[in-house]
Write a protein that holds these residues in place. Structure first.
Motif, PDB file in Angstrom:
ATOM      1  N   VAL A   1       0.861  -1.180   0.000  1.00  0.00           N
ATOM      2  CA  VAL A   1       0.000   0.000   0.000  1.00  0.00           C
ATOM      3  C   VAL A   1       0.898   1.231   0.000  1.00  0.00           C
ATOM      4  N   THR A   2       0.819   2.015  -1.078  1.00  0.00           N
ATOM      5  CA  THR A   2       1.655   3.198  -1.216  1.00  0.00           C
ATOM      6  C   THR A   2       0.817   4.435  -0.943  1.00  0.00           C
ATOM      7  N   VAL A   3       1.375   5.352  -0.188  1.00  0.00           N
ATOM      8  CA  VAL A   3       0.689   6.598   0.110  1.00  0.00           C
ATOM      9  C   VAL A   3       1.378   7.693  -0.686  1.00  0.00           C
ATOM     10  N   ASP A   4       0.666   8.251  -1.622  1.00  0.00           N
ATOM     11  CA  ASP A   4       1.252   9.266  -2.493  1.00  0.00           C
ATOM     12  C   ASP A   4       1.016  10.641  -1.874  1.00  0.00           C
ATOM     13  N   THR A   5       2.063  11.455  -1.826  1.00  0.00           N
ATOM     14  CA  THR A   5       1.918  12.832  -1.369  1.00  0.00           C
ATOM     15  C   THR A   5       2.436  13.750  -2.462  1.00  0.00           C
ATOM     16  N   ALA A   6       2.312  15.055  -2.233  1.00  0.00           N
ATOM     17  CA  ALA A   6       2.791  16.004  -3.227  1.00  0.00           C
ATOM     18  C   ALA A   6       4.262  16.327  -3.022  1.00  0.00           C
ATOM     19  N   GLY A   7       4.918  15.609  -2.150  1.00  0.00           N
ATOM     20  CA  GLY A   7       6.310  15.918  -1.854  1.00  0.00           C
ATOM     21  C   GLY A   7       7.215  15.774  -3.058  1.00  0.00           C
ATOM     22  N   SER A   8       8.303  16.537  -3.048  1.00  0.00           N
ATOM     23  CA  SER A   8       9.194  16.533  -4.200  1.00  0.00           C
ATOM     24  C   SER A   8      10.167  15.369  -4.136  1.00  0.00           C
ATOM     25  N   LEU A   9      10.406  14.884  -2.933  1.00  0.00           N
ATOM     26  CA  LEU A   9      11.391  13.823  -2.777  1.00  0.00           C
ATOM     27  C   LEU A   9      10.889  12.528  -3.388  1.00  0.00           C
ATOM     28  N   SER A  10       9.592  12.380  -3.408  1.00  0.00           N
ATOM     29  CA  SER A  10       9.016  11.113  -3.820  1.00  0.00           C
ATOM     30  C   SER A  10       9.157  10.855  -5.307  1.00  0.00           C
ATOM     31  N   LEU A  11       9.680  11.821  -6.051  1.00  0.00           N
ATOM     32  CA  LEU A  11       9.780  11.629  -7.491  1.00  0.00           C
ATOM     33  C   LEU A  11      10.631  10.419  -7.830  1.00  0.00           C
ATOM     34  N   GLY A  12      11.560  10.095  -6.957  1.00  0.00           N
ATOM     35  CA  GLY A  12      12.389   8.919  -7.202  1.00  0.00           C
ATOM     36  C   GLY A  12      11.681   7.615  -6.896  1.00  0.00           C
ATOM     37  N   GLY A  13      10.384   7.679  -6.683  1.00  0.00           N
ATOM     38  CA  GLY A  13       9.635   6.456  -6.416  1.00  0.00           C
ATOM     39  C   GLY A  13       9.808   5.958  -5.000  1.00  0.00           C
ATOM     40  N   GLN A  14      10.124   6.870  -4.075  1.00  0.00           N
ATOM     41  CA  GLN A  14      10.331   6.432  -2.699  1.00  0.00           C
ATOM     42  C   GLN A  14       9.202   6.935  -1.815  1.00  0.00           C
ATOM     43  N   ASP A  15       7.997   6.740  -2.262  1.00  0.00           N
ATOM     44  CA  ASP A  15       6.863   7.153  -1.450  1.00  0.00           C
ATOM     45  C   ASP A  15       6.782   6.302  -0.204  1.00  0.00           C
ATOM     46  N   ALA A  16       6.075   6.837   0.774  1.00  0.00           N
ATOM     47  CA  ALA A  16       5.809   6.033   1.956  1.00  0.00           C
ATOM     48  C   ALA A  16       4.977   4.832   1.536  1.00  0.00           C
ATOM     49  N   ALA A  17       5.398   3.639   1.903  1.00  0.00           N
ATOM     50  CA  ALA A  17       4.671   2.447   1.483  1.00  0.00           C
ATOM     51  C   ALA A  17       4.711   1.396   2.578  1.00  0.00           C
ATOM     52  N   ALA A  18       3.576   0.802   2.812  1.00  0.00           N
ATOM     53  CA  ALA A  18       3.523  -0.359   3.685  1.00  0.00           C
ATOM     54  C   ALA A  18       3.697  -1.564   2.778  1.00  0.00           C
ATOM     55  N   VAL A  19       4.902  -2.110   2.745  1.00  0.00           N
ATOM     56  CA  VAL A  19       5.223  -3.164   1.781  1.00  0.00           C
ATOM     57  C   VAL A  19       4.900  -4.526   2.372  1.00  0.00           C
ATOM     58  N   ASP A  20       4.317  -5.394   1.548  1.00  0.00           N
ATOM     59  CA  ASP A  20       4.067  -6.788   1.908  1.00  0.00           C
ATOM     60  C   ASP A  20       3.187  -6.958   3.147  1.00  0.00           C
ATOM     61  N   VAL A  21       2.158  -6.147   3.228  1.00  0.00           N
ATOM     62  CA  VAL A  21       1.184  -6.426   4.280  1.00  0.00           C
ATOM     63  C   VAL A  21       0.227  -7.475   3.744  1.00  0.00           C
ATOM     64  N   SER A  22      -0.524  -8.092   4.629  1.00  0.00           N
ATOM     65  CA  SER A  22      -1.441  -9.120   4.151  1.00  0.00           C
ATOM     66  C   SER A  22      -2.564  -8.464   3.355  1.00  0.00           C
ATOM     67  N   GLY A  23      -3.158  -9.245   2.473  1.00  0.00           N
ATOM     68  CA  GLY A  23      -4.179  -8.705   1.584  1.00  0.00           C
ATOM     69  C   GLY A  23      -5.325  -8.056   2.346  1.00  0.00           C
ATOM     70  N   GLU A  24      -5.766  -8.703   3.440  1.00  0.00           N
ATOM     71  CA  GLU A  24      -6.897  -8.152   4.193  1.00  0.00           C
ATOM     72  C   GLU A  24      -6.501  -6.825   4.829  1.00  0.00           C
ATOM     73  N   ARG A  25      -5.270  -6.803   5.347  1.00  0.00           N
ATOM     74  CA  ARG A  25      -4.784  -5.582   5.978  1.00  0.00           C
ATOM     75  C   ARG A  25      -4.729  -4.457   4.939  1.00  0.00           C
ATOM     76  N   ALA A  26      -4.358  -4.802   3.694  1.00  0.00           N
ATOM     77  CA  ALA A  26      -4.274  -3.787   2.641  1.00  0.00           C
ATOM     78  C   ALA A  26      -5.656  -3.202   2.364  1.00  0.00           C
ATOM     79  N   ASP A  27      -6.675  -4.081   2.296  1.00  0.00           N
ATOM     80  CA  ASP A  27      -8.040  -3.594   2.080  1.00  0.00           C
ATOM     81  C   ASP A  27      -8.442  -2.643   3.196  1.00  0.00           C
ATOM     82  N   GLU A  28      -8.077  -3.065   4.411  1.00  0.00           N
ATOM     83  CA  GLU A  28      -8.395  -2.297   5.591  1.00  0.00           C
ATOM     84  C   GLU A  28      -7.698  -0.932   5.537  1.00  0.00           C
ATOM     85  N   LEU A  29      -6.398  -0.969   5.186  1.00  0.00           N
ATOM     86  CA  LEU A  29      -5.601   0.261   5.143  1.00  0.00           C
ATOM     87  C   LEU A  29      -6.171   1.243   4.135  1.00  0.00           C
TER      88      LEU A  29
END
Lengths: 155, 542
Positions: free
Chosen positions: B455-483
């Motif tokens: 689950v990636t959270v996209d913001t308007a920040g300039s740093l994220s252009l390198g594809g380093q957005d805040a992301a909850a990586v490899d959470v369970s599918g149900e948790r992702a739906d919940e998030l």
């Protein structure tokens, strides 16, 4: 959950076939001009059929997966054959909405709607393959919802 | 009243533009370059042409500086510029993200500075004043937040008078952080430039392309392993030295000051940077560390706005946004984070343990590919070396897989979502719910097989252009739906709260008093209780 207009399959399949035809053409050119001895005679056909079949399967699968929904506070998209992507675009974050019709889309009678946010992946959110009236409707609806939920923008 | 650039900018601009041309000319003259048909008069003609060009350049730059005017009005920054094609711009003050002043050595001697105004639009600096006197630059930087506050006050007449009075007084300066000599030394010691191996590789492959194969054929297996180890150590040492020098030059005499509702920083040995970051423009905070920094208890803090940061693309080294704190004791960084964005106790939820299996497979595949390459090299090249040391990499891969899993996590707080990823370059990203632009849930084929999602959270920040957005990586599918649902709902609540004028965004004393009772500024110990956070659990669904 809404699905895309079924005719978008036509567009995607045609695009896949065209790509396959170009690749086949390249293979044909290579065979005719360079004529490497290890290349069997049926290569161009093989390339065309192989890539064409793959492209068609992917195009059909893409249509099967694609869903979108205009929810109360957000736009929800679900797409992707290999990597399944679900995107939530809250209306408060919508900067502007576009309807675009490329020449090919016009021939098939379809249009796409693009939703922009200020996010760094902003222009990623586009819904292809809508009937033009639907696209305009969707754009108007999104616009109204975005205006209604207008807030201080986040930047 | 419109103002103009510093008169000193004419000679500086001329020299800046002219030096390149002069160097080219010097080469032309020095190399005995002759113009056909002119004979011995050639150099004289060339000098004449050069003189004319210099005159033209001086005239152009004088005209440019004279025709450039800017004015800070009550609610806009107006800039008129251009010699041949004129351009007038009006930038609303509240759209300006940050104001940055930079001065290199020569500019410092002359007492002039470049002022850059960043807005969120586009990937480029919105407006630059090249050059104004340093005092004028500081005045602009000081004046801007004051005018912004004034504009806000007139805009919201119904605002409490207490706030209005607060805005009227000159904001007090509070030093938040200063990098002393020893910390600078440690920063240098802990900085490794990752680009050096690449540069060295290019150098060796171009310059030494004939020497290396010749050498490789003469030595035997065991010596080769020794030489390879020596080369690796050498590369590491060089990257370390380059990184250390770069870090010291960049962060010499670093100071971070809080002035009213802005952060101001100063840094640099040769090129001096001096910038301001308004609190209400902060998009994301990133705490970064690596194993070395973790071991010694240090961390780096990046503050990200939607503006384009100076030195981002051209300066090299920095990653789009300025490091707000290049290096400090971890506790110090956390204190500052707490002051900027009251977080409370962060309790990360790790990915399910099946994710760890995924990492193990991934790293074993890397080892396998490496082994295959080495095997191919051994059978194709006329050198022989043992392959058994590769077996040592297998436990390393297992350890690394565990570390990857251990350092990964996400947490939903009262006002923020926090994610953490990475082992060698670990990044903890803090995104206020209010700054969320879109929420993206993606699942690759392999993730779907294990029932995982990112689950990636996209913001308007300039740093994220390198594809380093805040992301909850490899959470369970149900948790992702919940998030997905939860993040959307919390964004909605944050926006509502913001409209009601009690947002927990940035440092806002009035807001803090009403929202969650956390007192900014003194929350180093005993952070705000996170009882209000409806859902967080340290448990992993193993």
């Amino acid at each position: 959950m809404n699905r895309l207009h079924p005719r978008v399959r036509l567009l995607w399949v045609a695009r896949a076939v065209l790509t396959a035809a170009i690749l086949g053409g390249v293979a044909l050119a290579v065979q005719r001009i360079l004529a490497p001895p290890w290349l069997p005679g049926w290569t161009p056909i093989g390339v065309f059929v192989g890539f064409g079949a793959l492209g068609v399967v992917v195009a059909l699968a893409r249509y099967r997966v694609w869903r979108y929904e205009v929810r109360e506070d957000s736009l929800y998209l679900e797409r992707g054959v290999l990597t399944r992507v679900r995107t939530v675009v809250p209306f408060v974050r919508v900067q502007h909405v576009d309807t675009a019709r490329s020449p090919i889309e016009r021939v098939v009678g379809l249009a796409s709607t693009v939703v922009y946010t200020a996010g760094s992946r902003g222009a990623d959110v586009s819904i292809p393959g809508l009937a033009p009236d639907d696209a305009d409707d969707l754009r108007e609806r999104l616009k109204r919802l975005a205006i209604r939920s207008e807030g201080e923008d986040a930047v | 009243m419109p103002q103009s650039l510093s008169p000193l900018s004419v000679p500086y601009r001329v020299l800046q533009r002219g030096s390149g041309i002069a160097v080219a000319l010097a080469f032309g003259l020095g190399g005995g370059f002759e113009i056909p048909g002119l004979g011995p008069a050639g150099p004289i003609v060339l000098l004449l042409v050069a003189g004319l060009a210099a005159l033209g350049l001086i005239a152009y730059e004088t005209a440019y500086v004279r025709r450039f005017s800017y004015e800070l009005t009550a609610d806009t920054l107006d800039i008129d510029s251009g010699v041949f094609s004129r351009r007038s711009r009006e930038i609303p003050l509240r759209r300006i993200q940050n104001v940055d002043i930079s001065r290199n050595v020569i500019q410092r001697v002359l007492g002039i500075a470049v002022v850059s105004f960043e807005t969120a639009g586009g990937g480029d600096t919105e407006a630059q004043l090249r050059f104004v006197s340093f005092e004028e630059a500081k005045r602009l930087q000081r004046e801007l937040p004051r005018l912004k506050r004034q504009a806000e006050r007139t805009g919201e007449e119904g605002e409490a008078t207490e706030a209005a009075e607060r805005g009227a007084v000159e904001p007090e300066l509070e030093e938040l952080f200063a990098l002393d000599r020893s910390e600078l030394a440690i920063l240098g010691a802990l900085s490794v430039d990752p680009r050096v191996p690449g540069v060295l590789f290019v150098l060796v492959s171009t310059v030494g392309s004939t020497i290396v194969p010749a050498y490789l054929t003469t030595v035997r297996g065991t010596t080769l392993v020794g030489v390879a180890a020596a080369v690796l150590v050498g590369v590491a040492v060089v990257s370390w030295i380059v990184g250390a020098v770069a870090a010291i030059v960049e962060y010499y005499d670093f100071r971070l000051v809080r002035s009213g509702d802005e952060l101001q920083y100063e840094r640099g040995l040769l090129q001096r940077y001096d910038g301001s970051i308004p609190f209400d423009k902060i998009q994301t905070l990133t705490i970064a560390d690596n194993p070395l920094k973790r071991h010694f208890g240090y961390a780096t803090l990046y503050i990200e706005t939607a503006g384009y940061a100076p030195g981002g693309s051209s300066g090299g080294g920095s990653r789009g946004s300025e490091a707000a704190i290049p290096l400090a004791k971890r506790q110090h960084v956390l204190t500052l984070v707490e002051e900027l964005e009251p977080l409370g106790d962060v309790d990360f939820q790790r990915p399910p343990t099946r994710a760890r299996r995924r990492y193990l497979v991934r790293y074993l595949l890397v080892v396998g590919v490496f082994a295959a390459v080495l095997y191919a090299a051994r059978s194709l090249l006329p050198v022989s070396f043992p392959l058994w040391p590769l077996l040592l990499l297998v436990p390393a891969a297992a350890g690394f897989a565990h570390a990857t899993w251990k350092h990964r996590g996400h947490w939903l707080g009262d006002q923020h979502v926090v994610t953490r990823n990475g082992v060698l370059q670990r990044e903890t990203k803090i995104v206020p719910y209010y700054r969320i632009q879109t929420v993206i849930d993606s699942r690759t084929v392999f993730q779907r097989r294990l029932g995982l999602a990112t689950v990636t959270v996209d913001t308007a920040g300039s740093l994220s252009l390198g594809g380093q957005d805040a992301a909850a990586v490899d959470v369970s599918g149900e948790r992702a739906d919940e998030l997905r649902a939860e993040l959307e709902a919390r964004l909605g609540r944050a926006v509502d709260a913001y409209r009601a004028g009690r947002a927990g965004i940035g440092v806002d004393e009035a807001a803090d008093a009403t929202s969650n009772g956390s007192v900014s500024g003194s929350s180093a110990e005993g952070g705000p209780d996170d009882s209000g956070a409806p859902d967080e659990s340290g448990s992993t669904d193993a």
